[in-house]
Design a protein around this motif. Structure first.
Motif, short mmCIF file in Angstrom:
data_model
loop_
_atom_site.label_atom_id
_atom_site.label_comp_id
_atom_site.label_asym_id
_atom_site.label_seq_id
_atom_site.Cartn_x
_atom_site.Cartn_y
_atom_site.Cartn_z
N LEU A 224 0.83 -1.21 0.00
CA LEU A 224 0.00 0.00 0.00
C LEU A 224 0.86 1.26 0.00
O LEU A 224 0.58 2.23 -0.72
CB LEU A 224 -0.93 0.00 1.22
CG LEU A 224 -2.08 -1.01 1.19
CD1 LEU A 224 -2.69 -1.15 2.57
CD2 LEU A 224 -3.14 -0.59 0.19
N ARG A 225 1.92 1.26 0.79
CA ARG A 225 2.80 2.43 0.86
C ARG A 225 3.49 2.67 -0.48
O ARG A 225 3.59 3.82 -0.94
CB ARG A 225 3.84 2.24 1.95
CG ARG A 225 3.30 2.41 3.37
CD ARG A 225 4.40 2.25 4.39
NE ARG A 225 3.92 2.50 5.75
CZ ARG A 225 4.70 2.40 6.82
NH1 ARG A 225 5.98 2.04 6.70
NH2 ARG A 225 4.22 2.64 8.03
N ARG A 226 3.95 1.61 -1.10
CA ARG A 226 4.63 1.74 -2.40
C ARG A 226 3.67 2.23 -3.49
O ARG A 226 4.09 2.87 -4.45
CB ARG A 226 5.29 0.43 -2.78
CG ARG A 226 6.54 0.13 -1.97
CD ARG A 226 7.00 -1.32 -2.14
NE ARG A 226 8.25 -1.56 -1.46
CZ ARG A 226 8.37 -1.79 -0.15
NH1 ARG A 226 7.28 -1.79 0.61
NH2 ARG A 226 9.55 -2.00 0.39
N GLN A 227 2.40 1.92 -3.32
CA GLN A 227 1.39 2.36 -4.29
C GLN A 227 0.90 3.78 -4.00
O GLN A 227 0.15 4.35 -4.79
CB GLN A 227 0.20 1.40 -4.29
CG GLN A 227 0.51 0.02 -4.83
CD GLN A 227 -0.68 -0.93 -4.76
OE1 GLN A 227 -1.64 -0.68 -4.03
NE2 GLN A 227 -0.61 -2.03 -5.50
N GLY A 228 1.30 4.32 -2.87
CA GLY A 228 0.81 5.64 -2.47
C GLY A 228 -0.64 5.63 -2.05
O GLY A 228 -1.32 6.66 -2.11
N SER A 229 -1.13 4.49 -1.61
CA SER A 229 -2.54 4.34 -1.22
C SER A 229 -2.82 5.03 0.11
O SER A 229 -1.96 5.11 0.99
CB SER A 229 -2.90 2.86 -1.12
OG SER A 229 -4.22 2.69 -0.62
N LYS A 230 -4.06 5.51 0.26
CA LYS A 230 -4.49 6.11 1.52
C LYS A 230 -5.05 5.07 2.49
O LYS A 230 -5.37 5.40 3.63
CB LYS A 230 -5.54 7.19 1.24
CG LYS A 230 -5.00 8.38 0.47
CD LYS A 230 -6.10 9.43 0.25
CE LYS A 230 -5.55 10.63 -0.52
NZ LYS A 230 -6.60 11.66 -0.74
N ILE A 231 -5.20 3.83 2.04
CA ILE A 231 -5.73 2.76 2.90
C ILE A 231 -4.73 2.48 4.02
O ILE A 231 -3.53 2.35 3.79
CB ILE A 231 -6.00 1.49 2.10
CG1 ILE A 231 -7.06 1.75 1.03
CG2 ILE A 231 -6.46 0.35 3.02
CD1 ILE A 231 -7.31 0.57 0.11
N LYS A 232 -5.25 2.37 5.24
CA LYS A 232 -4.42 2.07 6.41
C LYS A 232 -4.60 0.61 6.82
O LYS A 232 -5.58 -0.03 6.43
CB LYS A 232 -4.81 2.98 7.58
CG LYS A 232 -4.78 4.47 7.27
CD LYS A 232 -3.38 4.94 6.91
CE LYS A 232 -3.36 6.45 6.68
NZ LYS A 232 -2.02 6.92 6.24
N VAL A 233 -3.66 0.10 7.60
CA VAL A 233 -3.83 -1.22 8.19
C VAL A 233 -3.83 -1.10 9.70
O VAL A 233 -3.07 -0.30 10.26
CB VAL A 233 -2.73 -2.22 7.73
CG1 VAL A 233 -2.72 -2.37 6.23
CG2 VAL A 233 -1.36 -1.79 8.22
N LYS A 234 -4.68 -1.87 10.34
CA LYS A 234 -4.74 -1.91 11.80
C LYS A 234 -5.05 -3.33 12.23
O LYS A 234 -5.94 -3.98 11.68
CB LYS A 234 -5.82 -0.97 12.35
CG LYS A 234 -5.42 0.50 12.37
CD LYS A 234 -6.43 1.33 13.11
CE LYS A 234 -6.00 2.79 13.20
NZ LYS A 234 -4.82 2.96 14.07
#
Length: 245
Positions: A224-234
């Motif tokens: 997700l970080r490499r894609q620049g996504s705004k989705i978070k993980v918890k």
């Protein structure tokens, strides 16, 4: 009820907030929680790589730290399954007791504490990742390939959280590709599987991805970080312990 808290090494090093959330949640639910200070890695990485025969020191250290407790609880399905299936220390009586009484967090809350209500609030659209070890090893969720009534202990708990909106995935129990040391030895395959898993959550408008295994979440978070996504993980413990206003 006295509970020994087992925090896997990668949570201790990279996601300490998950361990803290697990502790706080268990205490809110009335447990007396003990954290054995000399605990280390359970030995799962060695076993995954074919070196389980070198795990004896890890096994003995785990038994020494966790023997004598009524329950051992961990916010990790994969590490819990490793101990449940493979722990054999020098003290086999103590090893057997531990194997029988170690629980992944969500199964402990449902099967032992029998939680029916939570005070958590989390007003976001959440996608639940069913990790393979928990689903197919610990049986904390039904496998979709079986012709049987569906169930998910994690989903049951998340349903008690105020404001949450659980999204429906197209392939709800597909592997994320992490697989322990598989993500190192088969990097390209692992990444492609992870991208497919992330795409399912993205396609269905998830704001947050959660699950019972930080290892899987860590794998997807990197993508997700490499894609620049705004989705978070918890981790699920963070959501169940949440008091977001």
């Amino acid at each position: 009820m006295k509970v020994a808290l087992f925090i896997p090494c990668y949570i201790d090093q990279f996601y300490p907030q998950v361990g803290i959330a697990t502790l706080e949640l268990l205490e809110k639910l009335g447990c007396e929680v003990v954290f054995p200070l000399n605990q280390t890695c359970c030995g799962q990485p060695m076993a995954n790589s074919g070196f389980e025969h070198l795990n004896k020191d890890c096994d003995n250290n785990f038994v020494e730290n966790f023997k004598g407790y009524d329950y051992i609880v961990s916010p990790s399905g994969s590490c819990t399954l490793h101990i449940k299936d493979h722990l054999h220390g020098s003290d086999e009586t103590a090893s057997k007791h531990i194997r029988k009484n170690i629980y992944e967090l969500s199964e402990f809350l449902i099967d032992v504490l029998k939680v029916k209500n939570l005070t958590a609030k989390f007003p976001y659209k959440v996608g639940l990742h069913q990790s393979c070890h928990g689903q197919r090893g610990l049986k904390i969720a039904q496998m979709s390939e079986l012709v049987a009534p569906p169930f998910s202990k994690a989903e049951q708990l998340l349903g008690m959280v105020a404001g949450i909106s659980l999204i429906q995935l197209d392939r709800k129990d597909e592997c994320c590709g992490f697989g322990g040391t598989f993500c190192v030895t088969e990097e390209a395959v692992s990444v492609k599987m992870g991208k497919d898993r992330v795409a399912d959550h993205t396609r269905n408008d998830a704001e947050v991805i959660t699950g019972s295994d930080v290892s899987c979440l860590m794998h997807m978070e990197g993508i997700l970080r490499r894609q620049g996504s705004k989705i978070k993980v918890k981790h699920i413990a963070e959501i169940l312990n949440s008091v977001v206003s």
